[in-house]
Write a protein that holds these residues in place. Sequence first.
Motif, PDB file in Angstrom:
ATOM      1  N   TYR A 119       0.865  -1.177   0.000  1.00 56.27           N
ATOM      2  CA  TYR A 119       0.000   0.000   0.000  1.00 56.27           C
ATOM      3  C   TYR A 119       0.904   1.229   0.000  1.00 56.27           C
ATOM      4  O   TYR A 119       1.688   1.416   0.925  1.00 56.27           O
ATOM      5  N   ALA A 120       0.794   2.047  -1.020  1.00 53.34           N
ATOM      6  CA  ALA A 120       1.654   3.227  -1.128  1.00 53.34           C
ATOM      7  C   ALA A 120       1.376   4.171   0.037  1.00 53.34           C
ATOM      8  O   ALA A 120       0.241   4.577   0.262  1.00 53.34           O
ATOM      9  N   SER A 121       2.414   4.508   0.763  1.00 50.04           N
ATOM     10  CA  SER A 121       2.279   5.420   1.899  1.00 50.04           C
ATOM     11  C   SER A 121       2.796   6.813   1.563  1.00 50.04           C
ATOM     12  O   SER A 121       2.574   7.749   2.320  1.00 50.04           O
ATOM     13  N   GLU A 122       3.470   6.937   0.435  1.00 58.57           N
ATOM     14  CA  GLU A 122       3.979   8.243   0.000  1.00 58.57           C
ATOM     15  C   GLU A 122       4.203   8.194  -1.503  1.00 58.57           C
ATOM     16  O   GLU A 122       4.407   7.127  -2.071  1.00 58.57           O
ATOM     17  N   GLY A 123       4.144   9.354  -2.131  1.00 56.86           N
ATOM     18  CA  GLY A 123       4.391   9.414  -3.560  1.00 56.86           C
ATOM     19  C   GLY A 123       3.471  10.391  -4.258  1.00 56.86           C
ATOM     20  O   GLY A 123       2.727  11.143  -3.618  1.00 56.86           O
ATOM     21  N   THR A 124       3.517  10.339  -5.592  1.00 51.53           N
ATOM     22  CA  THR A 124       2.770  11.282  -6.414  1.00 51.53           C
ATOM     23  C   THR A 124       2.238  10.600  -7.660  1.00 51.53           C
ATOM     24  O   THR A 124       2.914   9.777  -8.273  1.00 51.53           O
ATOM     25  N   VAL A 125       1.025  10.980  -8.027  1.00 57.52           N
ATOM     26  CA  VAL A 125       0.454  10.617  -9.322  1.00 57.52           C
ATOM     27  C   VAL A 125       0.605  11.856 -10.182  1.00 57.52           C
ATOM     28  O   VAL A 125       0.206  12.951  -9.779  1.00 57.52           O
ATOM     29  N   LYS A 126       1.211  11.705 -11.357  1.00 57.88           N
ATOM     30  CA  LYS A 126       1.340  12.822 -12.295  1.00 57.88           C
ATOM     31  C   LYS A 126       0.361  12.571 -13.439  1.00 57.88           C
ATOM     32  O   LYS A 126       0.606  11.712 -14.288  1.00 57.88           O
ATOM     33  N   VAL A 127      -0.728  13.307 -13.420  1.00 56.43           N
ATOM     34  CA  VAL A 127      -1.739  13.177 -14.467  1.00 56.43           C
ATOM     35  C   VAL A 127      -1.337  14.125 -15.590  1.00 56.43           C
ATOM     36  O   VAL A 127      -1.312  15.333 -15.421  1.00 56.43           O
ATOM     37  N   GLU A 128      -0.987  13.540 -16.739  1.00 53.76           N
ATOM     38  CA  GLU A 128      -0.547  14.340 -17.892  1.00 53.76           C
ATOM     39  C   GLU A 128      -1.721  14.807 -18.743  1.00 53.76           C
ATOM     40  O   GLU A 128      -1.682  15.895 -19.305  1.00 53.76           O
ATOM     41  N   GLN A 129      -2.744  13.967 -18.840  1.00 54.92           N
ATOM     42  CA  GLN A 129      -3.917  14.326 -19.628  1.00 54.92           C
ATOM     43  C   GLN A 129      -5.148  13.774 -18.932  1.00 54.92           C
ATOM     44  O   GLN A 129      -5.195  12.602 -18.559  1.00 54.92           O
ATOM     45  N   ALA A 130      -6.139  14.625 -18.728  1.00 53.39           N
ATOM     46  CA  ALA A 130      -7.401  14.216 -18.114  1.00 53.39           C
ATOM     47  C   ALA A 130      -8.515  14.996 -18.795  1.00 53.39           C
ATOM     48  O   ALA A 130      -8.741  16.157 -18.489  1.00 53.39           O
ATOM     49  N   ASP A 131      -9.160  14.346 -19.747  1.00 55.51           N
ATOM     50  CA  ASP A 131     -10.293  14.988 -20.413  1.00 55.51           C
ATOM     51  C   ASP A 131     -11.426  13.970 -20.508  1.00 55.51           C
ATOM     52  O   ASP A 131     -11.355  12.893 -19.917  1.00 55.51           O
ATOM     53  N   ALA A 132     -12.454  14.302 -21.250  1.00 49.12           N
ATOM     54  CA  ALA A 132     -13.637  13.445 -21.325  1.00 49.12           C
ATOM     55  C   ALA A 132     -13.361  12.091 -21.968  1.00 49.12           C
ATOM     56  O   ALA A 132     -14.102  11.141 -21.746  1.00 49.12           O
ATOM     57  N   THR A 133     -12.302  11.974 -22.750  1.00 51.13           N
ATOM     58  CA  THR A 133     -12.053  10.720 -23.465  1.00 51.13           C
ATOM     59  C   THR A 133     -10.819   9.948 -23.008  1.00 51.13           C
ATOM     60  O   THR A 133     -10.761   8.737 -23.166  1.00 51.13           O
ATOM     61  N   LEU A 134      -9.804  10.632 -22.437  1.00 47.06           N
ATOM     62  CA  LEU A 134      -8.542   9.961 -22.127  1.00 47.06           C
ATOM     63  C   LEU A 134      -7.982  10.408 -20.779  1.00 47.06           C
ATOM     64  O   LEU A 134      -8.073  11.575 -20.406  1.00 47.06           O
ATOM     65  N   LEU A 135      -7.393   9.450 -20.088  1.00 49.58           N
ATOM     66  CA  LEU A 135      -6.698   9.710 -18.829  1.00 49.58           C
ATOM     67  C   LEU A 135      -5.315   9.080 -18.946  1.00 49.58           C
ATOM     68  O   LEU A 135      -5.197   7.876 -19.169  1.00 49.58           O
ATOM     69  N   ARG A 136      -4.250   9.904 -18.841  1.00 49.74           N
ATOM     70  CA  ARG A 136      -2.888   9.411 -19.030  1.00 49.74           C
ATOM     71  C   ARG A 136      -1.974  10.004 -17.960  1.00 49.74           C
ATOM     72  O   ARG A 136      -2.089  11.174 -17.607  1.00 49.74           O
ATOM     73  N   GLY A 137      -1.029   9.173 -17.463  1.00 48.08           N
ATOM     74  CA  GLY A 137      -0.081   9.672 -16.476  1.00 48.08           C
ATOM     75  C   GLY A 137       0.796   8.580 -15.898  1.00 48.08           C
ATOM     76  O   GLY A 137       0.878   7.474 -16.440  1.00 48.08           O
ATOM     77  N   THR A 138       1.466   8.911 -14.789  1.00 49.17           N
ATOM     78  CA  THR A 138       2.398   7.987 -14.139  1.00 49.17           C
ATOM     79  C   THR A 138       2.207   8.029 -12.627  1.00 49.17           C
ATOM     80  O   THR A 138       1.697   9.006 -12.076  1.00 49.17           O
ATOM     81  N   VAL A 139       2.678   6.973 -11.981  1.00 49.08           N
ATOM     82  CA  VAL A 139       2.654   6.868 -10.521  1.00 49.08           C
ATOM     83  C   VAL A 139       4.072   6.564 -10.061  1.00 49.08           C
ATOM     84  O   VAL A 139       4.724   5.666 -10.593  1.00 49.08           O
ATOM     85  N   GLU A 140       4.554   7.325  -9.098  1.00 46.53           N
ATOM     86  CA  GLU A 140       5.839   7.065  -8.442  1.00 46.53           C
ATOM     87  C   GLU A 140       5.542   7.066  -6.952  1.00 46.53           C
ATOM     88  O   GLU A 140       5.177   8.103  -6.392  1.00 46.53           O
TER      89      GLU A 140
END
Length: 152
Positions: free
Chosen positions: A108-129
């Motif tokens: 279970y991640a206790s620290e970190g960041t989600v970087k959402v690069e694109q969030a619109d009505a059709t697509l959700l893209r990003g990374t998790v560290e």
Amino acid sequence: MRAASGLLALLLLSACSSAAAPAPAAPGEARTDEASGSAAPAAELLVSCRLTRAEELVEALELRSEDGACRLLLPLAVAAGPLPIRVGAVPGELAAAFEARSGADQFYASEGTVKVEQADATLLRGTVEARDANPPGLARLTATFEVRRSQP
């Protein structure tokens, strides 16, 4: 004098009861409470995921890997930009929750960041560290996601 020595013997016997602290582990014995699974104590396991499925829940957006081993919960109104990760993020909070499984180990991640690069009505893209920095599970957790959002 005899009564005093009897009392002293009774005190010594009670001090040696079964509630005494256990003997320390011999050097070289492995301690299982220091790390999960087969990882060495204090070693961080690397778990990487590709999240490909999205499902809109009542108060959150859930992204999952194909095999179900990884799960990312995002706020329904997620927007492009960074989002902190918290264990047990609650609906309505501007934070994400991330968990990953590797074999029999659950992290279970206790620290970190989600970087959402694109969030619109059709697509959700990003990374998790992220990291599970709480023993017994010590792991570095990463994920990428690019999922099509369902149209109502």
